[in-house]
Design a protein around this motif. Sequence first.
Motif, PDB file in Angstrom:
ATOM      1  N   ALA A   1       0.821  -1.213   0.000  1.00 12.69           N
ATOM      2  CA  ALA A   1       0.000   0.000   0.000  1.00 12.69           C
ATOM      3  C   ALA A   1       0.851   1.257   0.000  1.00 12.69           C
ATOM      4  N   ALA A   2       2.032   1.180   0.616  1.00 18.73           N
ATOM      5  CA  ALA A   2       2.904   2.350   0.691  1.00 18.73           C
ATOM      6  C   ALA A   2       3.429   2.763  -0.684  1.00 18.73           C
ATOM      7  N   THR A   3       3.355   1.871  -1.684  1.00 14.74           N
ATOM      8  CA  THR A   3       3.884   2.174  -3.022  1.00 14.74           C
ATOM      9  C   THR A   3       2.790   2.463  -4.034  1.00 14.74           C
ATOM     10  N   VAL A   4       1.518   2.403  -3.618  1.00 11.89           N
ATOM     11  CA  VAL A   4       0.398   2.487  -4.563  1.00 11.89           C
ATOM     12  C   VAL A   4      -0.171   3.896  -4.608  1.00 11.89           C
TER      13      VAL A   4
ATOM     14  N   SER B   1      -1.677   6.596  12.457  1.00  9.42           N
ATOM     15  CA  SER B   1      -1.550   7.008  11.065  1.00  9.42           C
ATOM     16  C   SER B   1      -1.210   5.787  10.223  1.00  9.42           C
ATOM     17  N   PRO B   2      -1.399   5.858   8.907  1.00  8.84           N
ATOM     18  CA  PRO B   2      -1.047   4.711   8.060  1.00  8.84           C
ATOM     19  C   PRO B   2       0.393   4.244   8.251  1.00  8.84           C
ATOM     20  N   ARG B   3       1.361   5.173   8.359  1.00 14.20           N
ATOM     21  CA  ARG B   3       2.750   4.779   8.517  1.00 14.20           C
ATOM     22  C   ARG B   3       3.002   4.155   9.892  1.00 14.20           C
ATOM     23  N   GLU B   4       2.348   4.664  10.924  1.00 13.55           N
ATOM     24  CA  GLU B   4       2.493   4.062  12.246  1.00 13.55           C
ATOM     25  C   GLU B   4       1.977   2.630  12.236  1.00 13.55           C
ATOM     26  N   LEU B   5       0.882   2.410  11.524  1.00 16.39           N
ATOM     27  CA  LEU B   5       0.347   1.056  11.423  1.00 16.39           C
ATOM     28  C   LEU B   5       1.281   0.158  10.617  1.00 16.39           C
ATOM     29  N   ASP B   6       1.878   0.711   9.540  1.00 17.53           N
ATOM     30  CA  ASP B   6       2.848  -0.058   8.759  1.00 17.53           C
ATOM     31  C   ASP B   6       3.961  -0.584   9.658  1.00 17.53           C
ATOM     32  N   VAL B   7       4.525   0.314  10.463  1.00 19.98           N
ATOM     33  CA  VAL B   7       5.639  -0.041  11.340  1.00 19.98           C
ATOM     34  C   VAL B   7       5.199  -1.055  12.384  1.00 19.98           C
ATOM     35  N   LEU B   8       4.028  -0.840  12.967  1.00 23.77           N
ATOM     36  CA  LEU B   8       3.562  -1.750  14.010  1.00 23.77           C
ATOM     37  C   LEU B   8       3.252  -3.134  13.440  1.00 23.77           C
ATOM     38  N   ALA B   9       2.737  -3.180  12.211  1.00 22.54           N
ATOM     39  CA  ALA B   9       2.458  -4.470  11.567  1.00 22.54           C
ATOM     40  C   ALA B   9       3.744  -5.263  11.363  1.00 22.54           C
ATOM     41  N   CYS B  10       4.828  -4.574  11.027  1.00 26.45           N
ATOM     42  CA  CYS B  10       6.119  -5.256  10.890  1.00 26.45           C
ATOM     43  C   CYS B  10       6.654  -5.691  12.251  1.00 26.45           C
ATOM     44  N   CYS B  11       6.427  -4.849  13.268  1.00 26.21           N
ATOM     45  CA  CYS B  11       6.833  -5.226  14.626  1.00 26.21           C
ATOM     46  C   CYS B  11       6.143  -6.515  15.059  1.00 26.21           C
ATOM     47  N   ALA B  12       4.888  -6.654  14.644  1.00 25.69           N
ATOM     48  CA  ALA B  12       4.120  -7.834  15.030  1.00 25.69           C
ATOM     49  C   ALA B  12       4.728  -9.112  14.481  1.00 25.69           C
TER      50      ALA B  12
ATOM     51  N   ALA C   1      15.834  -2.026  11.906  1.00 23.95           N
ATOM     52  CA  ALA C   1      16.591  -2.027  10.646  1.00 23.95           C
ATOM     53  C   ALA C   1      15.850  -2.795   9.563  1.00 23.95           C
ATOM     54  N   GLU C   2      15.251  -3.927   9.921  1.00 23.17           N
ATOM     55  CA  GLU C   2      14.500  -4.724   8.943  1.00 23.17           C
ATOM     56  C   GLU C   2      13.247  -3.984   8.492  1.00 23.17           C
ATOM     57  N   ILE C   3      12.600  -3.308   9.427  1.00 22.02           N
ATOM     58  CA  ILE C   3      11.402  -2.532   9.076  1.00 22.02           C
ATOM     59  C   ILE C   3      11.776  -1.394   8.133  1.00 22.02           C
ATOM     60  N   ALA C   4      12.885  -0.726   8.434  1.00 18.38           N
ATOM     61  CA  ALA C   4      13.338   0.381   7.584  1.00 18.38           C
ATOM     62  C   ALA C   4      13.589  -0.104   6.158  1.00 18.38           C
ATOM     63  N   ALA C   5      14.208  -1.262   6.020  1.00 22.38           N
ATOM     64  CA  ALA C   5      14.484  -1.809   4.685  1.00 22.38           C
ATOM     65  C   ALA C   5      13.195  -2.187   3.972  1.00 22.38           C
ATOM     66  N   ALA C   6      12.253  -2.784   4.699  1.00 22.00           N
ATOM     67  CA  ALA C   6      10.997  -3.223   4.083  1.00 22.00           C
ATOM     68  C   ALA C   6      10.139  -2.058   3.628  1.00 22.00           C
ATOM     69  N   LEU C   7      10.146  -0.969   4.392  1.00 21.84           N
ATOM     70  CA  LEU C   7       9.281   0.174   4.095  1.00 21.84           C
ATOM     71  C   LEU C   7      10.005   1.324   3.428  1.00 21.84           C
ATOM     72  N   ASN C   8      11.305   1.123   3.127  1.00 18.96           N
ATOM     73  CA  ASN C   8      12.107   2.162   2.473  1.00 18.96           C
ATOM     74  C   ASN C   8      12.132   3.441   3.302  1.00 18.96           C
ATOM     75  N   LEU C   9      12.376   3.274   4.598  1.00 22.81           N
ATOM     76  CA  LEU C   9      12.469   4.393   5.526  1.00 22.81           C
ATOM     77  C   LEU C   9      13.832   4.391   6.196  1.00 22.81           C
TER      78      LEU C   9
ATOM     79  N   VAL D   1      11.708   5.066  11.504  1.00 19.17           N
ATOM     80  CA  VAL D   1      10.964   3.921  12.028  1.00 19.17           C
ATOM     81  C   VAL D   1      10.809   4.045  13.538  1.00 19.17           C
ATOM     82  N   LYS D   2      11.897   4.408  14.208  1.00 21.84           N
ATOM     83  CA  LYS D   2      11.863   4.552  15.667  1.00 21.84           C
ATOM     84  C   LYS D   2      10.862   5.617  16.087  1.00 21.84           C
ATOM     85  N   SER D   3      10.805   6.714  15.339  1.00 22.57           N
ATOM     86  CA  SER D   3       9.863   7.788  15.658  1.00 22.57           C
ATOM     87  C   SER D   3       8.414   7.335  15.491  1.00 22.57           C
ATOM     88  N   TYR D   4       8.138   6.626  14.387  1.00 23.92           N
ATOM     89  CA  TYR D   4       6.780   6.121  14.164  1.00 23.92           C
ATOM     90  C   TYR D   4       6.385   5.131  15.259  1.00 23.92           C
TER      91      TYR D   4
END
Length: 291
Positions: free
Chosen positions: A187-190, A231-242, A248-256, A261-264
């Motif tokens: 969704a982040a790329t669409v 926010s959508p980005r906060e949910l993106d990060v939390l979904a990866c945390c889950a 670092a892995e979340i940053a690579a996956a979401l291109n952040l 990532v830490k801030s979100y």
Amino acid sequence: MTALAPPDTDAQLVSRAVDDLARSTRFPVVFGGLERQGSVHVTAIAGARSHAIDDLVVQVGRGLGGAAMMEKRPRLALDYRTARTITHDYDRAILGEGIATLFAVPIVTEGRARGVLYCGAWTQAPVGDLVARPAFRAADAVGTELRIRDEVQRRLSLAPPPETVAGLSPSAKEDLRESFAELRSIAATVDDAALRERLAAIEQRLAAVARDGSVARGGNDARGDGDAQLSPRELDVLACCALGSTNAEIAAALNLKEGTVKSYLQAAMAKLDASTRHAAVARARRIGILP
């Protein structure tokens, strides 16, 4: 069953690509279409001086575009009328428009030719890398969008109806959680609004794995009970945390950036009144905004 995007969505995608390519290329006429049942149906035309190529249907393997489809590589006819390496099934349309030079670039996804974008000139015109580059970019962009749509459709077909998710096994729930995180990443790329709606629909269905087995409500923002609203980005990060991903892995996956990532993540934890990422994930699942 979640409603799918209107049937003309793919045609609109090609139309946008043709219009954009017409503005960025040196070719005066641009047209294209997607493959359906062994033939490319031209659905978008820009710059034509006649109606000769209206509703053109090109069989795979025939003509310049059909050869490009079959070979999955660009094909050029510098002098279309005398070209000997293609069939001339479509001379009436191409020559009727007055095209002398024709350039055909296939739209390819996952090794499969899905359509063709054509660039034509009314006089013989050399085609170097600089001239061809916009057509390559346009075909790649359409191919990427089609690949995303295919993935969305696949995810939609795999999602269980809400009334069945509460009884899923732990491993099945984990699979759905991985799908949720992947869809958030997609969704982040669409940019396409219809695709975003389809993604939101499948995300809501997956979120039904939450405690009460009901689908989370809301639009593009993730909403739970009380004041919890991510926010959508906060949910993106939390979904990866889950899924147990590191920052670092979340940053690579979401291109952040990792700091972003830490801030979100900190913002999501604050909104969910959680002191750790694990507590934030647990609360998000309890209130139904994460599966």
